[in-house]
Structure formats: C-alpha cells, structure tokens
Design an enzyme around this catalytic site. Structure first.
Site, PDB file in Angstrom:
ATOM      1  N   ARG A  73      55.571  21.041   1.282  1.00 52.61           N
ATOM      2  CA  ARG A  73      54.876  21.450   2.194  1.00 52.61           C
ATOM      3  C   ARG A  73      54.766  22.688   2.830  1.00 52.61           C
ATOM      4  O   ARG A  73      55.818  22.808   2.913  1.00 52.61           O
ATOM      5  CB  ARG A  73      53.890  20.607   2.896  1.00 52.61           C
ATOM      6  CG  ARG A  73      54.961  20.223   4.319  1.00 52.61           C
ATOM      7  CD  ARG A  73      54.668  19.737   5.806  1.00 52.61           C
ATOM      8  NE  ARG A  73      54.096  20.414   6.088  1.00 52.61           N
ATOM      9  CZ  ARG A  73      55.009  22.524   6.539  1.00 52.61           C
ATOM     10  NH1 ARG A  73      56.258  21.716   6.432  1.00 52.61           N
ATOM     11  NH2 ARG A  73      54.151  22.657   6.898  1.00 52.61           N
ATOM     12  N   GLY A  74      53.796  23.295   2.793  1.00 53.96           N
ATOM     13  CA  GLY A  74      53.838  24.733   4.329  1.00 53.96           C
ATOM     14  C   GLY A  74      53.845  25.461   2.108  1.00 53.96           C
ATOM     15  O   GLY A  74      54.072  25.853   1.187  1.00 53.96           O
ATOM     16  N   ALA A  75      52.845  27.010   2.749  1.00 55.88           N
ATOM     17  CA  ALA A  75      52.331  27.709   1.871  1.00 55.88           C
ATOM     18  C   ALA A  75      53.386  27.660   0.974  1.00 55.88           C
ATOM     19  O   ALA A  75      53.631  27.620  -0.093  1.00 55.88           O
ATOM     20  CB  ALA A  75      51.817  28.597   2.499  1.00 55.88           C
ATOM     21  N   ARG A  82      46.229  21.041  -4.093  1.00 55.42           N
ATOM     22  CA  ARG A  82      45.807  21.604  -2.261  1.00 55.42           C
ATOM     23  C   ARG A  82      45.156  23.259  -2.522  1.00 55.42           C
ATOM     24  O   ARG A  82      45.455  24.092  -2.606  1.00 55.42           O
ATOM     25  CB  ARG A  82      47.206  21.084  -1.589  1.00 55.42           C
ATOM     26  CG  ARG A  82      47.885  20.151  -1.194  1.00 55.42           C
ATOM     27  CD  ARG A  82      48.639  20.489  -0.113  1.00 55.42           C
ATOM     28  NE  ARG A  82      47.661  20.348   1.250  1.00 55.42           N
ATOM     29  CZ  ARG A  82      48.928  20.678   2.579  1.00 55.42           C
ATOM     30  NH1 ARG A  82      49.610  20.538   2.116  1.00 55.42           N
ATOM     31  NH2 ARG A  82      47.549  20.806   3.356  1.00 55.42           N
ATOM     32  N   GLN A 100      53.599  18.687  12.225  1.00 53.30           N
ATOM     33  CA  GLN A 100      54.135  19.660  11.653  1.00 53.30           C
ATOM     34  C   GLN A 100      55.238  20.210  12.730  1.00 53.30           C
ATOM     35  O   GLN A 100      56.244  20.753  12.309  1.00 53.30           O
ATOM     36  CB  GLN A 100      53.837  20.493  11.272  1.00 53.30           C
ATOM     37  CG  GLN A 100      53.204  19.843   9.459  1.00 53.30           C
ATOM     38  CD  GLN A 100      51.826  19.666   9.730  1.00 53.30           C
ATOM     39  OE1 GLN A 100      51.535  18.954  10.559  1.00 53.30           O
ATOM     40  NE2 GLN A 100      50.724  19.549   8.356  1.00 53.30           N
ATOM     41  N   ASP A 147      48.012  30.652   5.448  1.00 55.98           N
ATOM     42  CA  ASP A 147      48.245  29.452   4.118  1.00 55.98           C
ATOM     43  C   ASP A 147      47.474  30.806   3.076  1.00 55.98           C
ATOM     44  O   ASP A 147      47.768  30.170   1.909  1.00 55.98           O
ATOM     45  CB  ASP A 147      47.673  28.241   4.381  1.00 55.98           C
ATOM     46  CG  ASP A 147      47.832  27.301   5.188  1.00 55.98           C
ATOM     47  OD1 ASP A 147      48.449  27.771   6.079  1.00 55.98           O
ATOM     48  OD2 ASP A 147      49.053  26.776   4.137  1.00 55.98           O
ATOM     49  N   ASN A 162      45.213  29.483   8.507  1.00 57.17           N
ATOM     50  CA  ASN A 162      46.287  28.538   8.789  1.00 57.17           C
ATOM     51  C   ASN A 162      46.064  27.150   9.801  1.00 57.17           C
ATOM     52  O   ASN A 162      44.558  26.755   9.666  1.00 57.17           O
ATOM     53  CB  ASN A 162      47.248  29.244  10.302  1.00 57.17           C
ATOM     54  CG  ASN A 162      48.810  28.920   9.971  1.00 57.17           C
ATOM     55  OD1 ASN A 162      49.381  28.913   9.523  1.00 57.17           O
ATOM     56  ND2 ASN A 162      48.658  28.791  11.795  1.00 57.17           N
ATOM     57  N   LYS A 163      47.127  26.522   9.802  1.00 54.56           N
ATOM     58  CA  LYS A 163      46.713  25.239  10.193  1.00 54.56           C
ATOM     59  C   LYS A 163      45.765  24.844  11.291  1.00 54.56           C
ATOM     60  O   LYS A 163      45.724  25.610  12.067  1.00 54.56           O
ATOM     61  CB  LYS A 163      48.324  24.305  10.792  1.00 54.56           C
ATOM     62  CG  LYS A 163      47.954  22.846  11.197  1.00 54.56           C
ATOM     63  CD  LYS A 163      47.473  22.207   9.543  1.00 54.56           C
ATOM     64  CE  LYS A 163      48.393  22.094   8.168  1.00 54.56           C
ATOM     65  NZ  LYS A 163      47.545  22.112   7.273  1.00 54.56           N
TER      66      LYS A 163
HETATM   67  O1  MRU Z   1      49.380  21.620   5.314  1.00 52.09           O
HETATM   68  P1  MRU Z   1      50.393  22.094   5.520  1.00 52.09           P
HETATM   69  O2  MRU Z   1      51.430  21.744   5.807  1.00 52.09           O
HETATM   70  O3  MRU Z   1      51.448  22.525   4.034  1.00 52.09           O
HETATM   71  O4  MRU Z   1      50.500  23.300   6.376  1.00 52.09           O
HETATM   72  C1  MRU Z   1      51.072  24.941   6.409  1.00 52.09           C
HETATM   73  C2  MRU Z   1      51.331  24.882   7.335  1.00 52.09           C
HETATM   74  O5  MRU Z   1      52.499  24.605   7.518  1.00 52.09           O
HETATM   75  C3  MRU Z   1      51.071  25.952   8.046  1.00 52.09           C
HETATM   76  O6  MRU Z   1      49.973  26.429   8.496  1.00 52.09           O
HETATM   77  C4  MRU Z   1      51.377  27.346   8.146  1.00 52.09           C
HETATM   78  O7  MRU Z   1      51.662  28.136   9.445  1.00 52.09           O
HETATM   79  C5  MRU Z   1      51.771  28.112   7.121  1.00 52.09           C
HETATM   80  S1  MRU Z   1      52.416  27.371   5.629  1.00 52.09           S
HETATM   81  C6  MRU Z   1      53.653  28.517   6.371  1.00 52.09           C
END
Ligand code: MRU
Length: 355
Positions: free
Chosen positions: A40-42, A77, A189, A230, A240-241
C-alpha cells in the site's frame, strides 16, 4: 524483480507485529496484493504495479491480453494515481516494441520507475529539510514538532517516503525533531506503520488519536504539518487518507503551516477540481467494524468495535482544497498549490493517458 519472475513485497498487513515478505508470481497475484493492501501507499503500489506489468508482459500473448491485465491492475485501487500512472507508462513503452521484447523492456521500465521513485523522495527530503531547519532555528529549544497523518513513509514508497523524507533528512542533519503520529483509523497506518518506521529510525514520536491534532495546534504544540498525497490535481487540490482535510482546517485556524509532500508521479494533470473530480475509494465496512492486534499474551486477535448490525461507512480518502495548503514539497522544489506555479515547474511532464 529478478530474472526468475518473482516480485517480492513486504506484507504490510503483518506490521508492526511481524516482518514478512510475500512472493508474487503473476499479474493477478500482484493485483490482489494491492487490493488487499498487503502492499500500500501511493508510490509503493505504483512501483509494484510497474512490476506487475512486467509479469503481465510475460503472460499476455496479445495486446488485448496486456490491456486486460492493465485494466485489472488499475481497478484495484482507484484513488492513488501512481498506480494508473505506472501501468500507463508501461503500456506506452510496450506498444513501441515487438511482443518478443515485452518482458525485458517492461522489467527494465519497472526498475527505472522504482529508482525514480526513491530518487524523487530523496530530493523531497532535501527540500523539506530546509523548512524544518528554519523552524528549528527560530525556536528556543530547537525542537521541531511535525504532525503527520497516515503512512507516507518508506513503506509507502520505494525508499525514504514523501512526508517522512524531510524528517529523516532532519534527523541525519542533527536537528531535533519530534513527530505527532495520527493513528489513522480505520486501518491505523499511522499507529502501526509510521510509528514502526520512526521507532526503527530512532526518531522521537508520539502516537495520538485522530481527533487530537486540533487541540495540539491550539496549544502551540505543532510547528508544521506534513502529509503525503495519493492524487494532486493541476490546481493543487490534494487527496490523501481520510481525515487529512480536518487537519488542514485546524492548521489554517491556528496558523500552522500545512505542506503536502509528493513525487511528480502523484500529480493528475487531467483533473482540476479535486473535491468533485477525484474518485474516492470506499472499502469494506469490516475495516471500520473490526480491529486487529495482539492480546496481552501476544496472540493476534481480530475484535469487533461496533454493535453487530450497525451500518458503517468506510471512505478511504478526502480532498484538501489547495487554498488550505501552504505549499507542495516535490522533487523539484517547494511550490505554492496553484495551477500556474505547478504548470511552470512541471511543463515537461508526460500526461497520464496512453499516447
Ligand atoms: O490506503 P493507503 O494506506 O494506501 O493510503 C495511502 C496513504 O498511505 C496515505 O494516504 C499517504 O499519506 C499517501 S501515500 C504516500
């Protein structure tokens, strides 16, 4: 991805309780690992999808077969644009070469994207460090209190992270940094991944409930907010999250600078108004209703948080409008979240769609 065609990832679902890697051997397995957030994470899902396309290149016997696999990866996603960006970059690259060259070309391109991701985050660290240095110099105790949300650390990228890169650079430069880590429900997270990363790196930090940031800002305990992103539109609106927007509102009310850190692969130049145009992923309500963790004896449990039968909603992301952002920390420097400034700085960047 070595010559044996295996993509090895850290299983982020197991952290911080166990550090385990999984081997992915097909494009379908890569897609599933992204959908289920093993990875996970962009930036990290972009890099992994790049390798997923290298596996797809070996599986597909026609362009249609490759496109089907590409669409499957992208659909896993919807919000983090790095995923579509990496897949489309592979398609653009592969359509120029004969079928027999696909695997080698796709593998090389995946490696290139992974290296670019790490290099961009390193540069973000260098630029962001100057913000933290300036804050440190004007404080009597020199301690910079950074608040961050979710995990935009090295786990979310190939290395360094985006939001965490300036923090790691500051630590390496000898600055005193302390990080307020939003727990980031529902998947936590922050509490699970960012806290683990910072512990490993020896960075002082405190995990806080998601609702604590406003209070801390009112009492002068936050010098700067840095989050990841993201997807960021050409006018600088940042997805973002979920929960990031509320932090930006609190920061604005309290005069706390709010920065979003991102590599340029996170820009979506096709979109303008993030609030209406960015698709927000909605995930299984079980992520809200149930929580994982070890009990006092260290046995991993999955326990219910909500009354049985109570409906839950699980919006994965929100959009912070550009007007609430102090600036964007990118690999090319720090820019205002404004269309003209971004267009000038990134005029050479290739658009997302397949050319
Ligand atoms: O749903 P996730 O854990 O894949 O979410 C993405 C993130 O981790 C966050 O939104 C983050 O701040 C940006 S991704 C580098």
């Amino acid at each position: 991805m070595p010559q044996n065609g295996i993509v090895s990832i850290i299983d982020q679902r197991k952290l911080p309780w166990a550090f385990e890697c999984i081997d992915l051997k097909s494009c379908a397995e890569v897609a599933e690992s992204i959908r289920d957030m093993a990875v996970r994470g962009a930036g990290c899902i972009g890099a992994t999808a790049g390798y997923g396309m290298a596996l797809a290149a070996g599986e597909a016997d026609s362009w249609e077969g490759l496109e089907t696999r590409a669409a499957h990866l992208i659909a896993t996603r919807p919000t983090a644009v790095n995923l579509a960006w990496a897949v489309n970059r592979q398609l653009n690259r592969l359509k120029k070469v004969p079928h027999q060259a696909w695997v080698d070309v796709a593998r090389t391109e995946a490696e290139k994207m992974a290296h670019e991701d790490a290099a961009a985050c390193e540069q973000i660290g260098k630029h962001g460090l100057e913000l933290l240095r300036e804050i440190s110099q004007r404080k009597a105790d020199g301690v910079v209190n950074v608040l961050t949300h979710c995990n935009a650390g090295w786990l979310a990228f190939v290395d360094h992270g985006s939001a965490t890169a300036p923090i790691y650079a500051a630590k390496a430069a000898g600055l005193k940094v302390h990080v307020w880590v939003d727990e980031t429900r529902p998947r936590s997270q922050g509490a699970r991944l960012t806290a683990w990363e910072l512990s490993q790196a020896g960075v002082p930090h405190t995990v806080i409930p998601d609702n604590a940031g406003g209070h801390l800002m009112q009492h002068g305990l936050v010098d700067i907010v840095i989050t990841g992103a993201d997807r960021v539109t050409r006018q600088g609106d940042a997805a973002n999250k979920i929960g990031t927007y509320l932090k930006a509102l609190a920061a604005r009310d309290n005069g706390v600078p709010f920065y979003v850190a991102l590599p340029s692969s996170t820009f979506d130049w096709n979109l303008s108004d993030g609030v209406t145009e960015i698709e927000i992923e909605q995930r299984d309500g079980a992520e809200v209703a149930w929580v994982d963790g070890p009990d006092a004896k260290g046995v991993l449990r999955n326990v219910r948080m909500t009354p049985e039968g109570s409906p839950v909603a699980n919006y994965g992301f929100d959009v912070t409008p550009s007007r609430l952002l102090t600036g964007l920390i990118t690999e090319r420097g720090i820019f205002p979240a404004e269309e003209s400034a971004l267009a000038a700085a990134f005029s050479d960047v290739v658009p997302l769609s397949v050319q």
